[in-house]
Write an enzyme that holds these catalytic residues in place. Structure first.
Site, PDB file in Angstrom:
ATOM      1  N   HIS A  16       0.887  -1.185  -0.317  1.00 42.48           N
ATOM      2  CA  HIS A  16      -0.299  -0.242   0.031  1.00 42.48           C
ATOM      3  C   HIS A  16       0.587   1.095   0.213  1.00 42.48           C
ATOM      4  O   HIS A  16       1.496   1.451   0.971  1.00 42.48           O
ATOM      5  CB  HIS A  16      -0.723   0.085   1.058  1.00 42.48           C
ATOM      6  CG  HIS A  16      -1.628   1.334   1.400  1.00 42.48           C
ATOM      7  ND1 HIS A  16      -1.752   2.002   2.098  1.00 42.48           N
ATOM      8  CD2 HIS A  16      -3.533   1.325   0.794  1.00 42.48           C
ATOM      9  CE1 HIS A  16      -2.230   3.147   2.358  1.00 42.48           C
ATOM     10  NE2 HIS A  16      -3.931   2.688   1.527  1.00 42.48           N
ATOM     11  N   HIS A  58      -0.483  11.056  -2.761  1.00 41.87           N
ATOM     12  CA  HIS A  58      -2.325  10.620  -2.027  1.00 41.87           C
ATOM     13  C   HIS A  58      -2.950  11.923  -2.048  1.00 41.87           C
ATOM     14  O   HIS A  58      -3.884  12.009  -1.992  1.00 41.87           O
ATOM     15  CB  HIS A  58      -1.964   9.956  -0.750  1.00 41.87           C
ATOM     16  CG  HIS A  58      -3.003   9.703  -0.288  1.00 41.87           C
ATOM     17  ND1 HIS A  58      -3.470  10.787   1.011  1.00 41.87           N
ATOM     18  CD2 HIS A  58      -3.852   8.222  -0.126  1.00 41.87           C
ATOM     19  CE1 HIS A  58      -4.545   9.831   1.446  1.00 41.87           C
ATOM     20  NE2 HIS A  58      -4.945   8.654   0.603  1.00 41.87           N
TER      21      HIS A  58
END
Ligand code: G3P
Ligand code: MG
Length: 251
Positions: A16, A58
């Site tokens: 991740h 992100h």
């Protein structure tokens, strides 16, 4: 070669944001370590820069993961490259930069799967540009089979389905989509192969139902042995983790 259309007979480990427990998230350093840890795939987040380049970061803003300030979409790729994307994590990663999607595709060279999470909260038109540019870069690098497009913004996945249905798609589950009708509509318009759950929202019953409908399921973010056992009990096909080495050793 990894293919999202042919999963192994075991849960796959997805790093991740790369191996983000031991390196700054969404950097080549984090992806490199994820590969060293034998991850099956890496997950990373993409958004548009001001000059419509697809960049890997992100947040919509720079401050958490770089030494810059302000909004990603208000800077060109060249401007974004001036910042360190690693110093915040550890001085030894000071030279890490925000990668362009193209660099990640070139770096990975189809050695592992890539889950490219599309992040876009701007106009519809720009969302479509993000999808189309991402697909164009994937196609140019010959990585169609090893890339999966996912998003919380299901309209982006809908556009991906229309634009190039050959690339695998994943829907990230939302609480506001729990009502059967709205979720049924999302599934019809996006035709995904995967559905991903936050570990807080994951329920065995729900996962079993989706798997019976032929959808592969994944849970994020699983970092401990206890969480892993729960995910396996639920029947999760994909394990998103910040610690791929640890999760691999438990598996
Ligand atoms: O795709 C799973 C996960 O990455 C979604 O949440 O906030 O980590 O991008 P986030
Ligand atoms: Mg993500």
């Amino acid at each position: 070669m990894f293919s999202w259309f042919k999963l192994q007979n075991r849960p796959i480990v997805i790093a991740h944001r790369g191996a983000s427990a031991i390196a700054p998230e969404n950097t080549l350093a984090a992806f490199s370590l994820a590969l060293e840890c034998n991850s099956d795939a890496i997950e990373f987040d993409v958004r548009l820069a001001k000059d419509y380049q697809v960049v890997v970061i992100h947040d919509a803003t720079l401050q958490r993961t770089t030494n810059g300030r302000g909004k990603v979409h208000q800077r060109t790729l060249a401007e974004l490259k001036q910042f360190s994307a690693g110093k915040w994590f550890d001085k030894k990663f000071e030279t890490e930069k925000i990668p362009a999607l193209q660099e990640v595709l070139q770096f990975v060279r189809r050695r592992v799967g890539m889950n490219i999470e599309l992040k876009h909260y701007g106009t519809k038109k720009e969302g479509e540009i993000l999808v189309e540019k991402t697909i164009q870069l994937i196609t140019e690098s010959g990585a169609e089979k090893c890339c999966l497009l996912s998003s919380f913004q299901h309209q982006l996945i809908q556009h991906a389905f229309k634009f190039n249905a050959k690339i695998a798609r994943g829907i990230i589950f939302h609480t506001f989509l729990i009502t059967k009708n709205s979720f049924g509509r999302v599934l019809n318009t996006t035709s995904p192969q995967f559905i991903f759950f936050n570990k807080v929202l994951a329920m065995k019953k729900r996962i079993t139902q989706f798997r019976q409908q032929g959808l592969a399921c994944g849970i994020y973010t699983i970092n401990t042995e206890q969480e892993l056992h729960k995910a396996l009990r639920y029947g999760s096909d994909c394990i998103f983790t910040n610690t791929p080495e640890t999760i691999r050793s438990f598996l």
